[in-house]
Design an enzyme around this catalytic site. Structure first.
Site, short mmCIF file in Angstrom:
data_model
loop_
_atom_site.label_atom_id
_atom_site.label_comp_id
_atom_site.label_asym_id
_atom_site.label_seq_id
_atom_site.Cartn_x
_atom_site.Cartn_y
_atom_site.Cartn_z
N HIS A 176 33.31 35.21 56.98
CA HIS A 176 34.02 35.74 55.80
C HIS A 176 35.43 36.21 56.15
CE1 HIS A 176 29.77 35.84 54.82
NE2 HIS A 176 30.11 35.89 53.54
N ASP A 210 34.12 32.60 53.59
CA ASP A 210 33.95 32.95 52.19
C ASP A 210 34.76 34.20 51.84
OD1 ASP A 210 32.06 30.96 52.33
OD2 ASP A 210 30.35 32.23 51.84
N HIS A 259 32.91 36.59 42.08
CA HIS A 259 31.85 36.86 43.04
C HIS A 259 30.64 37.59 42.44
CE1 HIS A 259 29.98 37.69 46.97
NE2 HIS A 259 30.79 36.77 47.45
N HIS A 275 34.30 29.49 45.40
CA HIS A 275 33.29 30.53 45.64
C HIS A 275 33.14 31.43 44.42
CE1 HIS A 275 30.59 32.79 48.15
NE2 HIS A 275 31.38 33.82 48.35
ZN LIG Z 1 30.76 35.64 49.17
#
Ligand SMILES: [Zn+2]
Length: 233
Positions: free
Chosen positions: A190, A47, A101, A97
């Site tokens: 991530h 991510d 964010h 995503h």
């Molecule tokens: Zn994230």
């Protein structure tokens, strides 16, 4: 009407907390969190990218010839379109995503729609990939997300194992993931840190460098999220 009793209020609050954050909850939108337990196949997902360090992850995956799925933020794609393209060109799957964010709780349906749409547009424009999967920032879902996902042709994906790689050492990430992986696991790591430019993802890179050969040795094969969740396609 009499006020709700304390236990009832507490139960309602904990139900809401589960609906918003629970990895297996689908209350606010269709969502998957693991693949079939019948095959020794697992999915690595990343991510918050792309970031300046994403190519370091791509190198490791290329060395072992394994695919992964990258849930990219539209704002990061706009900032580093060449890196986003490099991920797609290497054959990895790209998921949505959100654009910037944000926490999606207490947001309007229009806000949520705008976040998903802008990310989708940025990813399609710069990589040519059309994401089919959405991972909510911070894993937080909210009212309206289900309709927005359906409108955008997206299905939610949470995770089976999360590495906490943004805050822990490589040792701790490797230990946590290695102990929790099983057939069908979706592993969440991530390759960025929200929208930060030039983030330090050294613990993630080191953890991936050690985890991939370890899990291959254990007999797992790596698949994209689409392949893991829709093995017949
Ligand atoms: Zn994230």
């Amino acid at each position: 009407m009499p006020p709700a009793s304390a236990p009832a209020a507490l139960a309602a609050a904990s139900w809401l907390a589960w609906a918003v954050r629970g990895r297996s909850a689908s209350i606010f939108g269709r969502s998957r969190w693991r693949g079939p337990r019948t095959r020794p196949a697992i999915a690595l997902t990343y991510d918050d990218g792309p970031s300046e360090s994403t190519p370091a992850i791509l190198d490791i995956l290329a060395r072992h010839r394994i695919p992964a799925t990258f849930f990219q933020c539209g704002a990061n794609v706009d900032r580093l379109p060449a890196v986003a393209r490099q991920v797609a060109a290497a054959g990895h799957e790209i998921g949505n995503h959100s654009y910037s964010h944000p926490l999606l709780c207490f947001r309007s349906r229009e806000f949520i729609y705008d976040e998903l749409r802008r990310a989708q547009e940025s990813i399609v424009t710069h990589t040519g990939a059309v994401p089919a999967w959405f991972r909510a920032p911070f894993g937080v879902r909210w009212f309206g997300l289900d309709a927005v996902q359906r409108r955008g042709g997206l299905t939610g994906v949470m995770w089976t194992v999360i590495g906490y790689d943004w805050s822990r050492t490589a040792d701790a990430v490797v230990d946590r993931v290695a102990r929790r992986v099983s057939n069908g696991a979706i592993i969440c790591l991530h390759d960025g840190r929200e929208l930060r430019a030039n983030p330090d993802i050294a613990p993630t890179v080191e953890a991936v460098r050690r985890l991939v050969p370890m899990l291959l040795d254990r007999g797992y094969t790596f698949e994209t999220v689409s392949r893991l969740l829709c093995p017949t396609t």
